[in-house]
Write a protein that holds these residues in place. Structure first.
Motif, PDB file in Angstrom:
ATOM      1  N   ARG A 182       1.416  39.939 -17.913  1.00  0.00           N
ATOM      2  CA  ARG A 182       0.525  39.728 -16.764  1.00  0.00           C
ATOM      3  C   ARG A 182      -0.826  39.144 -17.175  1.00  0.00           C
ATOM      4  O   ARG A 182      -1.553  38.596 -16.361  1.00  0.00           O
ATOM      5  CB  ARG A 182       0.349  40.997 -15.951  1.00  0.00           C
ATOM      6  N   PHE A 183      -1.168  39.255 -18.446  1.00  0.00           N
ATOM      7  CA  PHE A 183      -2.418  38.685 -18.941  1.00  0.00           C
ATOM      8  C   PHE A 183      -2.231  37.298 -19.561  1.00  0.00           C
ATOM      9  O   PHE A 183      -3.193  36.703 -20.028  1.00  0.00           O
ATOM     10  CB  PHE A 183      -3.047  39.606 -19.989  1.00  0.00           C
ATOM     11  N   SER A 184      -1.008  36.791 -19.579  1.00  0.00           N
ATOM     12  CA  SER A 184      -0.713  35.554 -20.307  1.00  0.00           C
ATOM     13  C   SER A 184      -1.597  34.365 -19.930  1.00  0.00           C
ATOM     14  O   SER A 184      -1.920  33.569 -20.819  1.00  0.00           O
ATOM     15  CB  SER A 184       0.764  35.186 -20.211  1.00  0.00           C
ATOM     16  N   PRO A 185      -2.028  34.186 -18.679  1.00  0.00           N
ATOM     17  CA  PRO A 185      -2.929  33.047 -18.420  1.00  0.00           C
ATOM     18  C   PRO A 185      -4.240  33.128 -19.182  1.00  0.00           C
ATOM     19  O   PRO A 185      -4.868  32.107 -19.453  1.00  0.00           O
ATOM     20  CB  PRO A 185      -3.182  33.134 -16.908  1.00  0.00           C
ATOM     21  N   SER A 186      -4.658  34.335 -19.565  1.00  0.00           N
ATOM     22  CA  SER A 186      -5.944  34.526 -20.234  1.00  0.00           C
ATOM     23  C   SER A 186      -5.820  34.733 -21.740  1.00  0.00           C
ATOM     24  O   SER A 186      -6.822  34.901 -22.422  1.00  0.00           O
ATOM     25  CB  SER A 186      -6.656  35.746 -19.639  1.00  0.00           C
ATOM     26  N   LEU A 187      -4.588  34.744 -22.263  1.00  0.00           N
ATOM     27  CA  LEU A 187      -4.351  35.023 -23.682  1.00  0.00           C
ATOM     28  C   LEU A 187      -4.280  33.756 -24.528  1.00  0.00           C
ATOM     29  O   LEU A 187      -3.920  32.686 -24.039  1.00  0.00           O
ATOM     30  CB  LEU A 187      -3.026  35.760 -23.868  1.00  0.00           C
ATOM     31  N   TYR A 188      -4.586  33.919 -25.803  1.00  0.00           N
ATOM     32  CA  TYR A 188      -4.302  32.872 -26.785  1.00  0.00           C
ATOM     33  C   TYR A 188      -3.962  33.539 -28.113  1.00  0.00           C
ATOM     34  O   TYR A 188      -4.376  34.658 -28.395  1.00  0.00           O
ATOM     35  CB  TYR A 188      -5.463  31.887 -26.951  1.00  0.00           C
ATOM     36  N   LEU A 189      -3.159  32.840 -28.889  1.00  0.00           N
ATOM     37  CA  LEU A 189      -2.795  33.293 -30.230  1.00  0.00           C
ATOM     38  C   LEU A 189      -3.140  32.160 -31.179  1.00  0.00           C
ATOM     39  O   LEU A 189      -2.626  31.042 -31.045  1.00  0.00           O
ATOM     40  CB  LEU A 189      -1.307  33.630 -30.313  1.00  0.00           C
ATOM     41  N   ALA A 190      -4.030  32.448 -32.102  1.00  0.00           N
ATOM     42  CA  ALA A 190      -4.524  31.438 -33.037  1.00  0.00           C
ATOM     43  C   ALA A 190      -4.142  31.815 -34.459  1.00  0.00           C
ATOM     44  O   ALA A 190      -4.307  32.960 -34.864  1.00  0.00           O
ATOM     45  CB  ALA A 190      -6.039  31.328 -32.921  1.00  0.00           C
ATOM     46  N   GLN A 191      -3.618  30.849 -35.183  1.00  0.00           N
ATOM     47  CA  GLN A 191      -3.226  31.046 -36.579  1.00  0.00           C
ATOM     48  C   GLN A 191      -4.295  30.446 -37.475  1.00  0.00           C
ATOM     49  O   GLN A 191      -4.662  29.278 -37.329  1.00  0.00           O
ATOM     50  CB  GLN A 191      -1.887  30.361 -36.839  1.00  0.00           C
ATOM     51  N   ILE A 192      -4.799  31.243 -38.408  1.00  0.00           N
ATOM     52  CA  ILE A 192      -5.826  30.773 -39.329  1.00  0.00           C
ATOM     53  C   ILE A 192      -5.141  30.055 -40.493  1.00  0.00           C
ATOM     54  O   ILE A 192      -4.302  30.629 -41.182  1.00  0.00           O
ATOM     55  CB  ILE A 192      -6.684  31.941 -39.829  1.00  0.00           C
ATOM     56  N   GLU A 193      -5.490  28.807 -40.680  1.00  0.00           N
ATOM     57  CA  GLU A 193      -4.889  27.973 -41.714  1.00  0.00           C
ATOM     58  C   GLU A 193      -5.626  28.143 -43.043  1.00  0.00           C
ATOM     59  O   GLU A 193      -6.754  28.629 -43.073  1.00  0.00           O
ATOM     60  CB  GLU A 193      -4.930  26.500 -41.285  1.00  0.00           C
ATOM     61  N   GLY A 194      -5.002  27.714 -44.114  1.00  0.00           N
ATOM     62  CA  GLY A 194      -5.585  27.828 -45.448  1.00  0.00           C
ATOM     63  C   GLY A 194      -6.891  27.075 -45.619  1.00  0.00           C
ATOM     64  O   GLY A 194      -7.756  27.472 -46.397  1.00  0.00           O
ATOM     65  N   ASP A 195      -7.057  25.979 -44.872  1.00  0.00           N
ATOM     66  CA  ASP A 195      -8.284  25.193 -44.981  1.00  0.00           C
ATOM     67  C   ASP A 195      -9.402  25.721 -44.084  1.00  0.00           C
ATOM     68  O   ASP A 195     -10.460  25.124 -43.978  1.00  0.00           O
ATOM     69  CB  ASP A 195      -8.004  23.722 -44.656  1.00  0.00           C
ATOM     70  N   GLY A 196      -9.142  26.858 -43.425  1.00  0.00           N
ATOM     71  CA  GLY A 196     -10.146  27.458 -42.548  1.00  0.00           C
ATOM     72  C   GLY A 196     -10.056  26.992 -41.109  1.00  0.00           C
ATOM     73  O   GLY A 196     -10.713  27.532 -40.230  1.00  0.00           O
ATOM     74  N   ASP A 197      -9.247  25.959 -40.869  1.00  0.00           N
ATOM     75  CA  ASP A 197      -9.064  25.509 -39.494  1.00  0.00           C
ATOM     76  C   ASP A 197      -8.157  26.498 -38.765  1.00  0.00           C
ATOM     77  O   ASP A 197      -7.572  27.392 -39.377  1.00  0.00           O
ATOM     78  CB  ASP A 197      -8.460  24.103 -39.462  1.00  0.00           C
ATOM     79  N   VAL A 198      -8.055  26.351 -37.482  1.00  0.00           N
ATOM     80  CA  VAL A 198      -7.291  27.270 -36.654  1.00  0.00           C
ATOM     81  C   VAL A 198      -6.300  26.464 -35.831  1.00  0.00           C
ATOM     82  O   VAL A 198      -6.663  25.453 -35.212  1.00  0.00           O
ATOM     83  CB  VAL A 198      -8.236  28.067 -35.723  1.00  0.00           C
ATOM     84  N   TYR A 199      -5.044  26.909 -35.829  1.00  0.00           N
ATOM     85  CA  TYR A 199      -3.975  26.271 -35.060  1.00  0.00           C
ATOM     86  C   TYR A 199      -3.682  27.158 -33.857  1.00  0.00           C
ATOM     87  O   TYR A 199      -3.410  28.355 -34.010  1.00  0.00           O
ATOM     88  CB  TYR A 199      -2.735  26.120 -35.945  1.00  0.00           C
ATOM     89  N   LEU A 200      -3.761  26.598 -32.662  1.00  0.00           N
ATOM     90  CA  LEU A 200      -3.519  27.360 -31.445  1.00  0.00           C
ATOM     91  C   LEU A 200      -2.023  27.410 -31.154  1.00  0.00           C
ATOM     92  O   LEU A 200      -1.447  26.455 -30.641  1.00  0.00           O
ATOM     93  CB  LEU A 200      -4.284  26.738 -30.277  1.00  0.00           C
ATOM     94  N   ARG A 201      -1.404  28.523 -31.505  1.00  0.00           N
ATOM     95  CA  ARG A 201       0.037  28.683 -31.312  1.00  0.00           C
ATOM     96  C   ARG A 201       0.386  28.888 -29.847  1.00  0.00           C
ATOM     97  O   ARG A 201       1.474  28.530 -29.414  1.00  0.00           O
ATOM     98  CB  ARG A 201       0.543  29.857 -32.138  1.00  0.00           C
ATOM     99  N   PHE A 202      -0.525  29.473 -29.102  1.00  0.00           N
ATOM    100  CA  PHE A 202      -0.321  29.687 -27.670  1.00  0.00           C
ATOM    101  C   PHE A 202      -1.673  29.769 -26.990  1.00  0.00           C
ATOM    102  O   PHE A 202      -2.604  30.377 -27.513  1.00  0.00           O
ATOM    103  CB  PHE A 202       0.446  30.997 -27.418  1.00  0.00           C
ATOM    104  N   ALA A 203      -1.773  29.144 -25.832  1.00  0.00           N
ATOM    105  CA  ALA A 203      -2.976  29.270 -24.992  1.00  0.00           C
ATOM    106  C   ALA A 203      -2.510  29.279 -23.545  1.00  0.00           C
ATOM    107  O   ALA A 203      -1.784  28.379 -23.106  1.00  0.00           O
ATOM    108  CB  ALA A 203      -3.947  28.121 -25.240  1.00  0.00           C
ATOM    109  N   GLY A 204      -2.888  30.297 -22.801  1.00  0.00           N
ATOM    110  CA  GLY A 204      -2.459  30.459 -21.415  1.00  0.00           C
ATOM    111  C   GLY A 204      -3.020  29.406 -20.473  1.00  0.00           C
ATOM    112  O   GLY A 204      -3.854  28.571 -20.836  1.00  0.00           O
ATOM    113  N   ASP A 205      -2.566  29.459 -19.235  1.00  0.00           N
ATOM    114  CA  ASP A 205      -2.913  28.459 -18.219  1.00  0.00           C
ATOM    115  C   ASP A 205      -4.411  28.331 -17.958  1.00  0.00           C
ATOM    116  O   ASP A 205      -4.891  27.243 -17.648  1.00  0.00           O
ATOM    117  CB  ASP A 205      -2.220  28.786 -16.890  1.00  0.00           C
ATOM    118  N   HIS A 206      -5.151  29.405 -18.077  1.00  0.00           N
ATOM    119  CA  HIS A 206      -6.593  29.308 -17.812  1.00  0.00           C
ATOM    120  C   HIS A 206      -7.275  28.358 -18.795  1.00  0.00           C
ATOM    121  O   HIS A 206      -8.245  27.695 -18.435  1.00  0.00           O
ATOM    122  CB  HIS A 206      -7.253  30.683 -17.868  1.00  0.00           C
TER     123      HIS A 206
END
Length: 130
Positions: free
Chosen positions: A14-38
């Protein structure tokens, strides 16, 4: 710190539109594995699958999002922020409350490799955005 395997996405549905899952990469950058509709509405495009450096080019500590991700990674503790987004080209800024939780790929390690975040956006008068 929980591992990603210990979380059931259906518990957060029920919170999925407001959720995100970010993976921290070795170079310090961040890859957005999931970002909700909002987030799609906020940024005006789909951001799942993007790197944070392409979405928000400012990699400095002046960027609150970057600063909070670095803090979660460095401390292994949740981070809460209440702030205002002023970068958006809209008539009025968007206010938000954001909580970031550290996750690891494996419970056996204390290395933060993922960040589970949720943000609630609102107008200046407190009414929900969008």
């Amino acid at each position: 710190m929980p591992s990603r395997k210990e979380l059931d996405p259906l518990q957060f549905f029920r919170f999925s539109p407001s959720l995100y899952l970010a993976q921290i990469e070795g170079d310090g950058d961040v890859y957005l594995r999931f970002a909700g509709d909002h987030y799609r509405q906020l940024y005006g495009r789909e951001i799942t699958g993007m790197r944070l450096s392409n979405l928000v080019p400012d990699r400095s500590q002046a960027n609150p999002l970057r600063r909070d991700i670095d803090r979660v990674k460095g401390t292994g503790r949740p981070v809460y922020r209440e702030d205002v987004m002023t970068w958006r080209p809209v008539p009025a800024p968007v206010h938000y409350d954001r909580l970031m939780l550290p996750l690891s790929q494996d419970r056996k390690t204390d290395t933060v490799s993922l960040v589970l975040g949720i943000a609630f956006f609102r107008h200046r008068d407190g009414t929900p955005w969008p």
